[in-house]
Design a protein around this motif. Structure first.
Motif, PDB file in Angstrom:
ATOM      1  N   GLU A 129       0.825  -1.204   0.000  1.00 26.58           N
ATOM      2  CA  GLU A 129       0.000   0.000   0.000  1.00 26.58           C
ATOM      3  C   GLU A 129       0.867   1.266   0.000  1.00 26.58           C
ATOM      4  OE1 GLU A 129      -3.920   1.051   2.414  1.00 26.58           O
ATOM      5  OE2 GLU A 129      -2.162   0.849   3.688  1.00 26.58           O
TER       6      GLU A 129
ATOM      7  N   ALA B   2       0.573   2.076 -11.291  1.00 28.76           N
ATOM      8  CA  ALA B   2      -0.785   1.630 -11.655  1.00 28.76           C
ATOM      9  C   ALA B   2      -0.771   0.734 -12.886  1.00 28.76           C
ATOM     10  CB  ALA B   2      -1.679   2.836 -11.890  1.00 28.76           C
TER      11      ALA B   2
ATOM     12  N   HIS C  39       0.541  -2.660 -11.473  1.00 33.74           N
ATOM     13  CA  HIS C  39      -0.376  -3.269 -10.504  1.00 33.74           C
ATOM     14  C   HIS C  39      -1.737  -2.581 -10.633  1.00 33.74           C
ATOM     15  CE1 HIS C  39       3.202  -5.024  -8.735  1.00 33.74           C
ATOM     16  NE2 HIS C  39       3.732  -3.815  -8.676  1.00 33.74           N
ATOM     17  N   PRO C  40      -2.659  -3.156 -11.403  1.00 35.00           N
ATOM     18  CA  PRO C  40      -3.944  -2.497 -11.652  1.00 35.00           C
ATOM     19  C   PRO C  40      -4.793  -2.300 -10.398  1.00 35.00           C
ATOM     20  CG  PRO C  40      -3.652  -4.423 -13.084  1.00 35.00           C
ATOM     21  CD  PRO C  40      -2.500  -4.390 -12.151  1.00 35.00           C
ATOM     22  N   ASN C  41      -4.580  -3.096  -9.375  1.00 33.63           N
ATOM     23  CA  ASN C  41      -5.370  -3.002  -8.148  1.00 33.63           C
ATOM     24  C   ASN C  41      -4.540  -2.391  -7.016  1.00 33.63           C
ATOM     25  OD1 ASN C  41      -7.604  -3.309  -6.537  1.00 33.63           O
ATOM     26  ND2 ASN C  41      -7.142  -5.417  -5.998  1.00 33.63           N
ATOM     27  N   GLN C  42      -3.639  -1.477  -7.331  1.00 34.79           N
ATOM     28  CA  GLN C  42      -2.718  -0.881  -6.352  1.00 34.79           C
ATOM     29  C   GLN C  42      -3.498  -0.125  -5.278  1.00 34.79           C
ATOM     30  OE1 GLN C  42       0.724  -0.924  -5.939  1.00 34.79           O
ATOM     31  NE2 GLN C  42       0.183   0.134  -4.071  1.00 34.79           N
ATOM     32  N   PRO C  43      -3.339  -0.511  -3.985  1.00 33.80           N
ATOM     33  CA  PRO C  43      -4.023   0.228  -2.926  1.00 33.80           C
ATOM     34  C   PRO C  43      -3.261   1.491  -2.525  1.00 33.80           C
ATOM     35  CG  PRO C  43      -2.912  -1.678  -2.009  1.00 33.80           C
ATOM     36  CD  PRO C  43      -2.699  -1.725  -3.487  1.00 33.80           C
TER      37      PRO C  43
ATOM     38  N   ILE D 120      -5.204   4.857 -10.558  1.00 35.61           N
ATOM     39  CA  ILE D 120      -5.421   4.268  -9.232  1.00 35.61           C
ATOM     40  C   ILE D 120      -6.883   4.471  -8.859  1.00 35.61           C
ATOM     41  CG2 ILE D 120      -4.810   4.400  -6.783  1.00 35.61           C
ATOM     42  CD1 ILE D 120      -2.345   3.645  -8.144  1.00 35.61           C
ATOM     43  N   TRP D 121      -7.571   3.407  -8.546  1.00 35.20           N
ATOM     44  CA  TRP D 121      -8.963   3.514  -8.123  1.00 35.20           C
ATOM     45  C   TRP D 121      -9.164   2.991  -6.697  1.00 35.20           C
ATOM     46  CZ3 TRP D 121     -11.296  -0.873  -6.534  1.00 35.20           C
ATOM     47  CH2 TRP D 121     -10.719  -2.082  -6.928  1.00 35.20           C
ATOM     48  N   ASN D 122      -8.232   2.204  -6.191  1.00 36.57           N
ATOM     49  CA  ASN D 122      -8.353   1.579  -4.870  1.00 36.57           C
ATOM     50  C   ASN D 122      -7.799   2.539  -3.809  1.00 36.57           C
ATOM     51  OD1 ASN D 122      -8.600  -0.154  -2.748  1.00 36.57           O
ATOM     52  ND2 ASN D 122      -7.207  -1.705  -3.536  1.00 36.57           N
TER      53      ASN D 122
END
Length: 138
Positions: free
Chosen positions: A61, A92, A95-99, A125-127
């Motif tokens: 994260e 991003a 890692h497409p789901n990067q928190p 980044i969406w997460n």
């Protein structure tokens, strides 16, 4: 005719290499713990929320700290919005789901927080999660 087996001598266990490895592992964990704690700026007073959950960091994260004056700090460095976008865009893509955890000071303008969320979205980044603390009970 009686055959006797040669008696095997007991093998003495060497403790010095094992102690060396234990001290190396201990040092590694202490140092890595200190680096993870340094990402949270101590002078950021996050807002309180009664329904907030205890802080549990996701693996890998990214912590974005927003100080009361609107300064953005990532990994101990002060960055601008453009520098933040340049830093987050390649991450991003990998890692497409990067928190990302956004730690905004409770006194920072809401507009500044929205600008940083917008920068994260432009980077892919969406997460995004927000850091809060539970109110102090008296």
């Amino acid at each position: 005719m009686k055959f006797t087996r040669p008696q095997a001598e007991p093998v003495a266990m060497q403790l010095a290499p094992m102690c060396d490895i234990l001290f190396l592992l201990l040092g590694f964990f202490i140092i890595s713990f200190q680096f993870s704690k340094s990402e949270t700026e101590l002078n950021v007073a996050v807002p309180t929320a009664e329904e907030g959950v205890p802080e549990e960091r996701a693996r890998g994260e990214i912590m974005i700290n927003v100080l009361a004056d609107g300064t953005i700090r990532v990994e101990g460095q002060t960055v601008t919005r453009d520098e933040l976008q340049n830093k987050l865009t390649p991450i991003a893509k990998l890692h497409p789901n990067q928190p990302v955890r956004l730690r905004g000071d409770s006194n920072v303008a809401y507009q500044r927080i929205v600008e940083i969320i917008d920068t994260c979205k432009k980077s892919g980044i969406w997460n995004i999660s927000f850091a809060t603390q539970q109110p102090k009970t008296e």
